[in-house]
Every structure is written in structure tokens, then in C-alpha cells.
Design an enzyme around this catalytic site. Structure first.
Site, PDB file in Angstrom:
ATOM      1  N   ILE A   4      -9.125   1.358   1.329  1.00  0.00           N
ATOM      2  CA  ILE A   4      -9.089   0.687   2.525  1.00  0.00           C
ATOM      3  C   ILE A   4      -8.615  -0.756   2.084  1.00  0.00           C
ATOM      4  O   ILE A   4      -8.558  -1.251   0.842  1.00  0.00           O
ATOM      5  CB  ILE A   4     -10.566   0.907   3.029  1.00  0.00           C
ATOM      6  CG1 ILE A   4     -11.616  -0.022   2.230  1.00  0.00           C
ATOM      7  CG2 ILE A   4     -11.058   1.897   3.645  1.00  0.00           C
ATOM      8  CD1 ILE A   4     -13.124   0.074   2.326  1.00  0.00           C
ATOM      9  N   ASP A   5      -8.321  -1.746   2.882  1.00  0.00           N
ATOM     10  CA  ASP A   5      -7.497  -2.891   2.728  1.00  0.00           C
ATOM     11  C   ASP A   5      -8.553  -3.791   2.122  1.00  0.00           C
ATOM     12  O   ASP A   5      -9.806  -3.676   2.400  1.00  0.00           O
ATOM     13  CB  ASP A   5      -7.180  -3.516   4.193  1.00  0.00           C
ATOM     14  CG  ASP A   5      -6.222  -2.537   4.818  1.00  0.00           C
ATOM     15  OD1 ASP A   5      -5.472  -2.057   4.179  1.00  0.00           O
ATOM     16  OD2 ASP A   5      -5.688  -2.756   6.403  1.00  0.00           O
ATOM     17  N   LYS A   6      -8.045  -4.977   1.566  1.00  0.00           N
ATOM     18  CA  LYS A   6      -8.989  -5.861   0.747  1.00  0.00           C
ATOM     19  C   LYS A   6      -9.705  -6.482   1.710  1.00  0.00           C
ATOM     20  O   LYS A   6     -10.948  -6.678   1.286  1.00  0.00           O
ATOM     21  CB  LYS A   6      -7.771  -7.014   0.272  1.00  0.00           C
ATOM     22  CG  LYS A   6      -8.450  -7.806  -0.270  1.00  0.00           C
ATOM     23  CD  LYS A   6      -7.443  -9.290  -0.629  1.00  0.00           C
ATOM     24  CE  LYS A   6      -8.460 -10.419  -1.154  1.00  0.00           C
ATOM     25  NZ  LYS A   6      -7.285 -11.426  -1.522  1.00  0.00           N
TER      26      LYS A   6
END
Length: 346
Positions: A154-156
Site C-alpha cells: 500500500i502507498d506510503k
């Protein structure tokens, strides 16, 4: 993006030499892919052929084909569009919020702001650095160097649940479920605009021609990968709407790009234009209210809420949920109070 376009884009970038070999004077004629297999650690023939096809392998400073036969004194270079770096992942003592653990799998609750795996400009402080500190011998998928245990990401600046494999068998089993889209994943998001009904967004998702860091949605299958997001309205809050998103596919930035595509960027998503006031009044009091919300949650309003999958050993379906983090719940409460204190907005 076509293969030819990709090669042109690579030629326009700065290329960095990662490996340089001078062929011995006694070397007999040998295909270059076979030659490199014996000299590049952990390299498979398929990976070498892909690198050659991408123009990343040069002989005497010129790209070649896999059928090229090396000759004595040839100078072979492997060049890539990023600086060379030690690919080993170094362990770091970083706390991990473990939701569930057994001998096969690990479910963690990732905080916003933490990068999942090392990459360009983010080589330390990642979740993977923490994982290799706390767990030994995490597996890696072929071609997934530097990402031990990971079967998805998942994105930062997205918070929430992430699934980790603890051995090769479970990794292969879970990777197959992700490939077949049988993993149940739901996200909760706050989007700009008054969304009145549930819906589905589809399209081929690929890199934007204007900005390579941004994903666009295309009708042309040659421009990207097929993507499907189902969204359901949970709560309408005037100028924003709380929604639940269920993924059929798991593409880069999928929810963020899909919602922007239909005119409802996620609240405070700077990459997709959600960090500006897109809906609302012109009054300074309202602008201050939105700025305060941005300060409370300085990231896109997206949280990986739930995760369901078939366990690789028991074959039973297991399911996990995580609560909203403080920044998300704080902004949500502010919007609820704003709606209560104002007359009907829309």
C-alpha cells in the site's frame, strides 16, 4: 505504452552503469544471455533476456540482442535509469503493529508515512527494514528483490492492513490469490464532492504521459492494465463523502486515480489534486476550516480497512479489520461537526 516508447524514454534518462565486464582473451563464442548467467549473481536467463530487450545490456557501448555471441575483449555493461546501490535490505529496530501472526502469515497495521519497501530515495525506515529485524529468513518472490515477505503493498501515505508471508509455501499460495483477485480488500476514503449513489470505476490504468509519478485511466488496453474499483457511499457530509472501496484488481494508486477520474479526488491527496478546496463556499471561515483539516491529516484520506483471504495451511477463510487512525477519525469528526453547525449545503 508501447515497447518502443519505453525504450525511447529510457534513452532520454540518465543511465548508470551497474556492472562492467571485460571478456577474457580465451573466451570462446557464447550467447550473451548464457555468458551473463554464469557471471551475474542470482540472475535467471529470463531476467537477463528482459534486460537485453529493454536495452539495458550494452556491448562495446551499443545495445545488442540475446543471440549476440560474446568475443574476447568485448566490454559488457549493464546500465539502468537509477544509481547502483547495495540491494541487501538492512534490519532496523522499528516497532511493528502486529494484528495477527502464526507460522505462515503476518498481518500488520501500517501507519501513514511509512514506506513499505526500500526503493529510490527510501532505502531506510521502511516496513521491510523492520520486518527483517524482527523475523528471520522471510521469503521473496522471483523478480521481487529487496521485498522479502511482501505479496502486495500500500502507498506510503495510506494507512492500514498489509499481509506478509513468512515462508515460501505461503508466499506462493497467497500470491496466487492476489493474482486471481480472490483476496477480499476494502478501503475507507474521504472524497471531495457529494456522491449520491454507489458505483463502479473501470478502465486501463497506466502512467500519465504528463507526469510519470501519476496514474491515468485509459480506454486503450495498450496504455495500461485493467482495473476495477467498486465504491459504496457510507456517509454524505456536504462537500465531502465518506466511501468504502472494494478492489477487484490491485493496481498502483488504483483508488486514488479512479476517484480523481470520476471527479472526486480523495481529500488532501496532493498527487491527484485533492489538496485544494474543490468544493465549498468562498468564505474565509470555511477556507480556514479546510486548512485545519489538512493540518490534522497531511496525507490522502485513505485507509486499508479490511483484509480477507484463505489461509495457506488451514484453507479456512480468515478476515481482519482495523480501526481508523487518529488523523482520519479526527478529520471525519470535524466534518460531521461542520455539517451540524451549518445549514444544508447542497
Amino acid at each position: 505504452m508501447s515497447k518502443d516508447t519505453g525504450i525511447l524514454e529510457q534513452e532520454e534518462q540518465d543511465l548508470y552503469e551497474h556492472l562492467r565486464l571485460v571478456v577474457d582473451k580465451g573466451q570462446s563464442l557464447l550467447r550473451i544471455d548464457k555468458f551473463l548467467m554464469t557471471r551475474v549473481e542470482n540472475a535467471t536467463r529470463n531476467r537477463i533476456q528482459n534486460a537485453i530487450e529493454a536495452g539495458s545490456v550494452l556491448v562495446n557501448e551499443k545495445p545488442i540482442k540475446s543471440s549476440y555471441k560474446v568475443k574476447p575483449f568485448d566490454v559488457i555493461s549493464v546500465v539502468l535509469p537509477h544509481p547502483p546501490r547495495d540491494t541487501e535490505v538492512y534490519p532496523e529496530d522499528i516497532p511493528i503493529d502486529i494484528v495477527y501472526e502464526d507460522q505462515d502469515v503476518l498481518v500488520v497495521n501500517k501507519p501513514a508515512g511509512m514506506v513499505v519497501h526500500p526503493g529510490y530515495n527510501n532505502y531506510t525506515g521502511t516496513l521491510v527494514n523492520a520486518l527483517v529485524f524482527h523475523f528471520q529468513q522471510l521469503p521473496q518472490l522471483p523478480g521481487n528483490d529487496g521485498r522479502p515477505g511482501l505479496v502486495h503493498r500500500i502507498d506510503k501515505d495510506t494507512s492500514g492492513l498489509l499481509l506478509i508471508s513468512k515462508n515460501e509455501r505461503s508466499m506462493a499460495y497467497l500470491a496466487k490469490q492476489f493474482y486471481e483477485h480472490t483476496i477480499a480488500r476494502k478501503y475507507i476514503a474521504l472524497a471531495w464532492g457529494d456522491i449520491t449513489e454507489d458505483g463502479t470505476v473501470t478502465g486501463y490504468i497506466g502512467r500519465s504521459v504528463r507526469d510519470r509519478k501519476v496514474m491515468d485511466i485509459y480506454d486503450d488496453e495498450t496504455r495500461g492494465k485493467w482495473s476495477v474499483t467498486h465504491y459504496k457511499v457510507l456517509e454524505r457530509l456536504g462537500y465531502v463523502t465518506l466511501i468504502e472501496c472494494q478492489l477487484e484488481t490491485g493496481r498502483t494508486h488504483q483508488i486514488r486515480a479512479h476517484m480523481q477520474h470520476i471527479g472526486h479526488p480523495l481529500f488532501n491527496d496532493a498527487t491527484y489534486g485533492g489538496d485544494k478546496i474543490l468544493k465549498g463556499t468562498v468564505f474565509s471561515k470555511y477556507r480556514q476550516f479546510v486548512d485545519n483539516c489538512f493540518e490534522i491529516m497531511p496525507r490522502q484520506s485513505l485507509h486499508a480497512l479490511s483484509l480477507g483471504f484463505e489461509h495457506p495451511t488451514t484453507k479456512k477463510h480468515i478476515y481482519f479489520e482495523s480501526s481508523l487512525p487518529d488523523d482520519f477519525s479526527g478529520v471525519l469528526e470535524k466534518w460531521r461537526n461542520y455539517v451540524k453547525q451549518t445549514s444544508p449545503i447542497i
